[in-house]
Design a protein around this motif. Sequence first.
Motif, PDB file in Angstrom:
ATOM      1  N   LEU A   1       0.830  -1.220   0.000  1.00 42.80           N
ATOM      2  CA  LEU A   1       0.000   0.000   0.000  1.00 42.80           C
ATOM      3  C   LEU A   1       0.854   1.255   0.000  1.00 42.80           C
ATOM      4  O   LEU A   1       1.888   1.298   0.652  1.00 42.80           O
ATOM      5  N   ALA A   2       0.392   2.283  -0.690  1.00 40.08           N
ATOM      6  CA  ALA A   2       1.111   3.551  -0.762  1.00 40.08           C
ATOM      7  C   ALA A   2       0.166   4.658  -0.312  1.00 40.08           C
ATOM      8  O   ALA A   2      -1.054   4.517  -0.400  1.00 40.08           O
ATOM      9  N   PHE A   3       0.755   5.769   0.166  1.00 39.25           N
ATOM     10  CA  PHE A   3      -0.040   6.871   0.703  1.00 39.25           C
ATOM     11  C   PHE A   3       0.389   8.169   0.050  1.00 39.25           C
ATOM     12  O   PHE A   3       1.579   8.418  -0.128  1.00 39.25           O
ATOM     13  N   PHE A  59       1.559  11.300   9.133  1.00 40.44           N
ATOM     14  CA  PHE A  59       1.416  10.317   8.059  1.00 40.44           C
ATOM     15  C   PHE A  59       2.497   9.238   8.138  1.00 40.44           C
ATOM     16  O   PHE A  59       3.575   9.476   8.688  1.00 40.44           O
ATOM     17  N   PRO A  60       2.177   8.071   7.586  1.00 37.24           N
ATOM     18  CA  PRO A  60       3.150   6.968   7.627  1.00 37.24           C
ATOM     19  C   PRO A  60       4.441   7.310   6.885  1.00 37.24           C
ATOM     20  O   PRO A  60       4.443   8.117   5.942  1.00 37.24           O
ATOM     21  N   ASP A  61       5.531   6.696   7.298  1.00 35.24           N
ATOM     22  CA  ASP A  61       6.781   6.784   6.532  1.00 35.24           C
ATOM     23  C   ASP A  61       6.500   6.403   5.081  1.00 35.24           C
ATOM     24  O   ASP A  61       5.726   5.483   4.809  1.00 35.24           O
ATOM     25  N   GLY A  62       7.141   7.095   4.172  1.00 38.97           N
ATOM     26  CA  GLY A  62       6.986   6.776   2.765  1.00 38.97           C
ATOM     27  C   GLY A  62       5.836   7.500   2.088  1.00 38.97           C
ATOM     28  O   GLY A  62       5.690   7.432   0.867  1.00 38.97           O
ATOM     29  N   THR A  63       5.023   8.226   2.867  1.00 39.04           N
ATOM     30  CA  THR A  63       3.928   8.988   2.256  1.00 39.04           C
ATOM     31  C   THR A  63       4.496  10.033   1.288  1.00 39.04           C
ATOM     32  O   THR A  63       5.536  10.641   1.551  1.00 39.04           O
ATOM     33  N   VAL A  64       3.790  10.237   0.177  1.00 40.48           N
ATOM     34  CA  VAL A  64       4.161  11.251  -0.813  1.00 40.48           C
ATOM     35  C   VAL A  64       3.185  12.422  -0.681  1.00 40.48           C
ATOM     36  O   VAL A  64       1.970  12.229  -0.798  1.00 40.48           O
ATOM     37  N   HIS A  65       3.710  13.617  -0.425  1.00 45.91           N
ATOM     38  CA  HIS A  65       2.865  14.796  -0.282  1.00 45.91           C
ATOM     39  C   HIS A  65       2.985  15.655  -1.544  1.00 45.91           C
ATOM     40  O   HIS A  65       4.057  16.173  -1.833  1.00 45.91           O
ATOM     41  N   VAL A  66       1.885  15.787  -2.280  1.00 44.58           N
ATOM     42  CA  VAL A  66       1.853  16.617  -3.480  1.00 44.58           C
ATOM     43  C   VAL A  66       1.203  17.944  -3.100  1.00 44.58           C
ATOM     44  O   VAL A  66       0.048  17.971  -2.661  1.00 44.58           O
ATOM     45  N   ALA A  67       1.963  19.029  -3.230  1.00 43.97           N
ATOM     46  CA  ALA A  67       1.474  20.354  -2.821  1.00 43.97           C
ATOM     47  C   ALA A  67       1.571  21.299  -4.010  1.00 43.97           C
ATOM     48  O   ALA A  67       2.629  21.428  -4.628  1.00 43.97           O
TER      49      ALA A  67
END
Lengths: 263, 263, 263
Positions: A1-3, A59-67
């Motif tokens: 799973l990815a976040f 947020f979990p480690d590895g989360t990608v934040h698109v801003a």
Amino acid sequence: LAFLTLTTDFGTKDGFVGTMRGVIWKICPQVQIADISHEIGPQNVLEGAIALWRAYPFFPDGTVHVAVVDPGVGTERRAIAARLGAQYFVAPDNGLLTPMIEDAEAKGQPVEFVNLTNPKYWLPNVSHTFHGRDIFSPVGAWLANGTALSELGPTITDVVRRPLPKPEKTATGYHAQITVVDAFGNCTTNLPAAVAQGVKKISFTLKGRQVDDLVTSYGHRSPGDIVALVDSESFVEIAVVNGSAANALGVKVGDPVEVTVEF
Amino acid sequence: LAFLTLTTDFGTKDGFVGTMRGVIWKICPQVQIADISHEIGPQNVLEGAIALWRAYPFFPDGTVHVAVVDPGVGTERRAIAARLGAQYFVAPDNGLLTPMIEDAEAKGQPVEFVNLTNPKYWLPNVSHTFHGRDIFSPVGAWLANGTALSELGPTITDVVRRPLPKPEKTATGYHAQITVVDAFGNCTTNLPAAVAQGVKKISFTLKGRQVDDLVTSYGHRSPGDIVALVDSESFVEIAVVNGSAANALGVKVGDPVEVTVEF
Amino acid sequence: LAFLTLTTDFGTKDGFVGTMRGVIWKICPQVQIADISHEIGPQNVLEGAIALWRAYPFFPDGTVHVAVVDPGVGTERRAIAARLGAQYFVAPDNGLLTPMIEDAEAKGQPVEFVNLTNPKYWLPNVSHTFHGRDIFSPVGAWLANGTALSELGPTITDVVRRPLPKPEKTATGYHAQITVVDAFGNCTTNLPAAVAQGVKKISFTLKGRQVDDLVTSYGHRSPGDIVALVDSESFVEIAVVNGSAANALGVKVGDPVEVTVEF
């Protein structure tokens, strides 16, 4: 799973954010996506930075934040991706990531940036006005898929920074300011609540109104009372119990708060 | 797969709800999360209760509903979790769950409550102002993961109740009231539409305006007509065809509706 | 994995959209759901059609788009499902799907419609006022599950169409109009930007104000300047740099734009 998270000034009326989800799913179908906010003030980079800054640590480690708060869309401003600590960020290079960079640096965590120059990770057709859809979303989805940062473009170190205003020390305390007015009308300052520890007395003057001491939470005073308290990120906040400090006092982001401390 | 819903008065501007998703994903990464509403009026427990009440029956068995309208955050008010029928609920103990409790009791379904006292299922640091993030979200995520209610704290039975207003019988019909004004301006009452079955004539007086009979749906009258009809939860609703009854009549939640019935 | 989008005029305050997610999850638990918009103007079928039209091309093949802007709910208007190209659509038969139908026809892609008459794929109890919950959501979820279109009802070909206004050729250029005013106040027209290719000069008159030439993006002019540019769907858009053209010029959807072209 990815976040993956999304923070924009796009609003939710026009379908822009839905479109970004479509782009992301084509590349990373199983990703979990959270909206941080899409009601950042138009082109208000600082407001976007603060909203993401308050949310990302949870947020979990590895989360990608698109801003994407991007007054320079379609100009020569760079698009960047970053690894800051254990999380990833994708944004225009306009200072939007500054507080997260400062956090990682302060903690001695990994800080890496790349300039997004590899069109292999973009949509085939890139518009001049919607890089949120055409560049930032697909790059974010590829990162969520496990693509290495180094695939996306060359390493850079000179990213644009736009630090949050810091409180200034004065003879009798601090000159602070309002950084967030939330939907309840609670007004958060840039003053870390830690400065109140061990003091004999602390008071805050905002819009000509003096508020003494810090209460533990809203419910410890009567509805309508103006109180200062420690907010959920450990900064001092001015609030009205069961009401709106923003409305009661006419407060807006950037307003000065004079802090008087007695030891 | 697990399912979780969120109902709050947090708004969507400030990132609070996104933060809650991060907290939940760290504990239960695969959960499906639905927003019921984040536009409940600030501290309006009754409005939050009604919004969740209209939505929850449509969710799968085992869904966890996290509801946070919490004027008492940071005070001694308890935080609770409940099993009501086949679904789970997490909320401050302030009456927010009352209509769901009454439903389960009326149907003879399981009704169990626990006082959330076990910090093992909270975030390590609990703020005084954001238990939605620090207590309710993690507890909801643990429930979605299959944690037993009994793990979360001791069983209690004396939860706070705040029943919805019920219509009163009068000499000529009922004294009812408006319970919901929706985004279209449709005005739902607390009068079950079943009372209209078998009557010769029924009429409704609201803000000095009389509306006769029940129509089947909006499209059976002309745009601009004021109509009464059966809403999607089988209560009587006052509406303006292709318009807003709330605006046309100046209706707000709590306004009285006099119902006259002829047999 | 399956993908589904929601486009409605329901707003997000009342829990209607959350309820639809519950209905969908009961049938198709693993589906990914995106909100396109729930802020379509009440009963504004054209606005809903345009919002979905701008978003749908970016979704994966097989995505199911559930669109509900439905002034005729509860009347004899039909409910339909469609296969258009590689995607599926569920909507009231009132023209809401027209631009997607025209796209598929223009590209020679599959175009199939069925009349939703098979109650096996609806909720057991169908209200007269919320077919979004009772018919469109469950049908969409069954399609996402792989149910064949032909299971849902008989094939039809005479669906209602409501074409978007097209620009008209004039002696000196085009008579165009505003089709979308987005959250930034950017004003999109129905004029394909391709008409500007190879011209010597192009200008746009809107609300008595003349705007010359097309700029590449917002950031190529100064804040406050009124500009014309190519939007992200390749139509001409009128915007104010870092501002709102809608506010500055008082523009609304449907306003005329006179286009003068010199070759």
